[in-house]
Design a protein around this motif. Structure first.
Motif, PDB file in Angstrom:
ATOM      1  N   GLY A  57       0.792  -1.225   0.000  1.00  0.00           N
ATOM      2  CA  GLY A  57       0.000   0.000   0.000  1.00  0.00           C
ATOM      3  C   GLY A  57       0.823   1.273   0.000  1.00  0.00           C
ATOM      4  O   GLY A  57       0.262   2.368   0.072  1.00  0.00           O
ATOM      5  N   HIS A  58       2.143   1.151  -0.095  1.00  0.00           N
ATOM      6  CA  HIS A  58       3.033   2.303  -0.030  1.00  0.00           C
ATOM      7  C   HIS A  58       4.042   2.258  -1.172  1.00  0.00           C
ATOM      8  O   HIS A  58       4.385   1.191  -1.679  1.00  0.00           O
ATOM      9  N   GLY A  59       4.547   3.431  -1.546  1.00  0.00           N
ATOM     10  CA  GLY A  59       5.582   3.519  -2.565  1.00  0.00           C
ATOM     11  C   GLY A  59       5.183   2.822  -3.854  1.00  0.00           C
ATOM     12  O   GLY A  59       4.081   3.012  -4.370  1.00  0.00           O
ATOM     13  N   LEU A  60       6.058   1.968  -4.350  1.00  0.00           N
ATOM     14  CA  LEU A  60       5.817   1.254  -5.603  1.00  0.00           C
ATOM     15  C   LEU A  60       5.320  -0.165  -5.378  1.00  0.00           C
ATOM     16  O   LEU A  60       5.184  -0.934  -6.331  1.00  0.00           O
ATOM     17  N   SER A  61       5.079  -0.541  -4.127  1.00  0.00           N
ATOM     18  CA  SER A  61       4.520  -1.867  -3.847  1.00  0.00           C
ATOM     19  C   SER A  61       3.045  -1.910  -4.214  1.00  0.00           C
ATOM     20  O   SER A  61       2.392  -0.872  -4.371  1.00  0.00           O
ATOM     21  N   ASP A  62       2.518  -3.129  -4.357  1.00  0.00           N
ATOM     22  CA  ASP A  62       1.091  -3.288  -4.644  1.00  0.00           C
ATOM     23  C   ASP A  62       0.248  -2.673  -3.530  1.00  0.00           C
ATOM     24  O   ASP A  62       0.667  -2.602  -2.367  1.00  0.00           O
ATOM     25  N   CYS A  63      -0.942  -2.266  -3.903  1.00  0.00           N
ATOM     26  CA  CYS A  63      -1.868  -1.657  -2.950  1.00  0.00           C
ATOM     27  C   CYS A  63      -3.175  -2.443  -2.958  1.00  0.00           C
ATOM     28  O   CYS A  63      -4.132  -2.083  -3.651  1.00  0.00           O
ATOM     29  N   PRO A  64      -3.240  -3.544  -2.174  1.00  0.00           N
ATOM     30  CA  PRO A  64      -4.487  -4.313  -2.115  1.00  0.00           C
ATOM     31  C   PRO A  64      -5.604  -3.509  -1.458  1.00  0.00           C
ATOM     32  O   PRO A  64      -5.368  -2.463  -0.837  1.00  0.00           O
ATOM     33  N   GLU A  65      -6.809  -4.008  -1.597  1.00  0.00           N
ATOM     34  CA  GLU A  65      -7.952  -3.360  -0.952  1.00  0.00           C
ATOM     35  C   GLU A  65      -7.793  -3.430   0.567  1.00  0.00           C
ATOM     36  O   GLU A  65      -7.422  -4.465   1.118  1.00  0.00           O
ATOM     37  N   PRO A  66      -8.069  -2.321   1.279  1.00  0.00           N
ATOM     38  CA  PRO A  66      -8.015  -2.357   2.736  1.00  0.00           C
ATOM     39  C   PRO A  66      -9.258  -3.070   3.288  1.00  0.00           C
ATOM     40  O   PRO A  66     -10.233  -3.255   2.550  1.00  0.00           O
ATOM     41  N   PRO A  67      -9.206  -3.468   4.561  1.00  0.00           N
ATOM     42  CA  PRO A  67      -8.134  -3.261   5.540  1.00  0.00           C
ATOM     43  C   PRO A  67      -7.064  -4.330   5.445  1.00  0.00           C
ATOM     44  O   PRO A  67      -7.289  -5.386   4.852  1.00  0.00           O
ATOM     45  N   TYR A  68      -5.893  -4.048   6.050  1.00  0.00           N
ATOM     46  CA  TYR A  68      -4.827  -5.032   6.175  1.00  0.00           C
ATOM     47  C   TYR A  68      -4.743  -5.463   7.640  1.00  0.00           C
ATOM     48  O   TYR A  68      -5.140  -4.715   8.539  1.00  0.00           O
ATOM     49  N   SER A  69      -4.184  -6.638   7.860  1.00  0.00           N
ATOM     50  CA  SER A  69      -3.935  -7.091   9.227  1.00  0.00           C
ATOM     51  C   SER A  69      -2.445  -6.985   9.523  1.00  0.00           C
ATOM     52  O   SER A  69      -1.614  -7.020   8.612  1.00  0.00           O
ATOM     53  N   MET A  70      -2.107  -6.871  10.814  1.00  0.00           N
ATOM     54  CA  MET A  70      -0.693  -6.851  11.174  1.00  0.00           C
ATOM     55  C   MET A  70      -0.044  -8.180  10.816  1.00  0.00           C
ATOM     56  O   MET A  70       1.130  -8.222  10.428  1.00  0.00           O
ATOM     57  N   GLY A  71      -0.810  -9.264  10.915  1.00  0.00           N
ATOM     58  CA  GLY A  71      -0.285 -10.570  10.525  1.00  0.00           C
ATOM     59  C   GLY A  71       0.162 -10.587   9.078  1.00  0.00           C
ATOM     60  O   GLY A  71       1.192 -11.187   8.742  1.00  0.00           O
ATOM     61  N   ALA A  72      -0.584  -9.922   8.201  1.00  0.00           N
ATOM     62  CA  ALA A  72      -0.213  -9.853   6.785  1.00  0.00           C
ATOM     63  C   ALA A  72       1.074  -9.057   6.601  1.00  0.00           C
ATOM     64  O   ALA A  72       1.943  -9.430   5.797  1.00  0.00           O
ATOM     65  N   LEU A  73       1.214  -7.957   7.342  1.00  0.00           N
ATOM     66  CA  LEU A  73       2.421  -7.139   7.234  1.00  0.00           C
ATOM     67  C   LEU A  73       3.648  -7.895   7.748  1.00  0.00           C
ATOM     68  O   LEU A  73       4.740  -7.780   7.184  1.00  0.00           O
ATOM     69  N   VAL A  74       3.464  -8.657   8.817  1.00  0.00           N
ATOM     70  CA  VAL A  74       4.567  -9.477   9.335  1.00  0.00           C
ATOM     71  C   VAL A  74       4.935 -10.552   8.322  1.00  0.00           C
ATOM     72  O   VAL A  74       6.116 -10.796   8.056  1.00  0.00           O
ATOM     73  N   ARG A  75       3.930 -11.196   7.716  1.00  0.00           N
ATOM     74  CA  ARG A  75       4.200 -12.222   6.697  1.00  0.00           C
ATOM     75  C   ARG A  75       4.916 -11.626   5.493  1.00  0.00           C
ATOM     76  O   ARG A  75       5.785 -12.262   4.896  1.00  0.00           O
ATOM     77  N   ASP A  76       4.557 -10.411   5.114  1.00  0.00           N
ATOM     78  CA  ASP A  76       5.241  -9.754   3.993  1.00  0.00           C
ATOM     79  C   ASP A  76       6.742  -9.650   4.276  1.00  0.00           C
ATOM     80  O   ASP A  76       7.576  -9.987   3.428  1.00  0.00           O
TER      81      ASP A  76
END
Length: 262
Positions: A57-76
Motif C-alpha cells: 500500500g506504499h511507494g511502488l509496492s502493490d496496494c491491495p484493498e483495505p483493511p490489512y492485518s498486522m499478521g499480513a504485514l509481518v508475513r510480507d
C-alpha cells in the motif's frame, strides 16, 4: 528497481552493500516509503548488507484493498527476507515498522537475531482514534490529515523550513487505500503479550518531540523485554534520523557493535 512476488502481493525493495555483509533490515513508518532511510545510510558502518522495502500500500509496492492485518504485514517481511536470503538479521522498525519488528521477532527467531524498536510501541493509540483517521482519509485523502501528521513527525523549526517539502509530498502521495489499510493494521494490534515474551537483544529509540509515540510509550514497550537498552534523542520528532541522522547512526552503530554484528 526490484520487485518481490510474494504470491498475494508484490513488494518494491532495495538491497545495498556487499553480498557477504552483515544483514540489516529497515522497515519504515506509515505514510512513507523506503527512501525515508536515505539520509541515515551514510552514517552507518560500511560493509552492512541493508534491505529496505515499501510496505504494502506504499511507494511502488502493490496496494491491495483495505483493511490489512498486522499478521499480513509481518508475513510480507518474513517472505521478503526468505526470498532475499536475509537470515540472522538485525531488524530495525520505525513506528508501524516497529510493530512488524515485534511480530516477526516473536515468530521467526531464525530471521531476527536482534531488534531495534524505534518510535513505536506494543500498542499505538486506540481503535477509535484510528477509525476516525481512516474515515477522514476515506473522505479527503491523505492530504486531509497531512498537517496534523507532520506536526507529530517533526519539530517546529523543521516544519517551518524548506526541508519539510519532500516529506509532505511523500506523505500526501501515499495511496489512500494503502494508508487506510495499514492504519487498520495498527488499530487492531496489541503486542503486549508477545513482546513481553521476547528474549533477544533489543534496543528502543525514542525522541523528545515525538507526537505519535512519546518517549514514555516507547520506554514502556522496551522495558517489557529483559536486558533491553533504551536511547533518547533530544530535539527530534517521530522520524528522528531525518533531523538527527548522525546521532541516530551512532546509536544504531553502537548497538550493532555491542551485538557483535559488525
Amino acid at each position: 528497481m526490484l520487485m518481490a512476488d510474494l504470491g498475494d502481493v508484490r513488494l518494491h525493495y532495495r538491497i545495498d552493500g556487499p553480498e557477504e555483509g552483515a544483514p540489516l533490515v529497515l522497515a519504515n513508518s506509515l505514510g512513507t516509503d523506503f527512501r525515508l532511510w536515505d539520509g541515515l545510510l551514510p552514517h552507518l558502518p560500511e560493509g552492512l548488507r541493508i534491505l529496505r522495502y515499501d510496505m504494502r500500500g506504499h511507494g511502488l509496492s502493490d496496494c491491495p484493498e483495505p483493511p490489512y492485518s498486522m499478521g499480513a504485514l509481518v508475513r510480507d517481511a518474513e517472505r521478503l527476507m526468505e526470498q532475499t536470503g536475509f537470515r540472522d538479521a538485525v531488524f530495525v522498525g520505525l513506528s508501524i515498522g516497529g510493530m512488524v519488528a515485534q511480530g516477526l521477532s516473536a515468530k521467526r527467531h531464525d530471521l531476527v537475531r536482534a531488534a531495534v524498536l524505534s518510535n513505536t510501541a506494543a500498542k499505538i493509540g486506540t481503535r477509535q482514534i484510528w477509525e476516525a483517521r481512516i474515515a477522514e482519509v476515506a473522505q479527503g485523502g491523505v492530504e486531509a490529515i497531512a498537517d496534523a501528521v507532520l506536526e507529530r513527525w517533526f519539530t517546529r523549526n523543521f516544519r517551518t523550513s524548506e526541508a519539510i517539502k519532500p516529506w509532505r509530498n511523500m506523505l500526501t502521495r501515499t495511496p489512500k487505500k494503502g494508508y487506510m489499510g495499514c492504519a487498520a493494521a495498527i488499530a487492531g494490534t496489541d503486542f503486549l503479550t508477545p513482546t513481553s515474551g521476547l528474549r533477544l537483544p533489543l534496543l528502543g529509540i525514542a525522541a523528545t518531540e515525538d507526537g505519535s509515540t512519546p518517549p514514555d510509550m516507547v520506554r514502556e514497550t522496551t522495558d517489557l523485554v529483559p536486558g533491553s537498552q533504551f536511547a533518547l534523542i533530544r530535539g527530534a520528532g517521530h522520524l528522528p534520523f531525518i533531523e538527527k541522522p548522525a546521532e541516530y547512526g551512532r546509536i544504531l552503530t553502537d548497538f550493532l557493535k555491542g551485538q557483535g554484528h559488525i
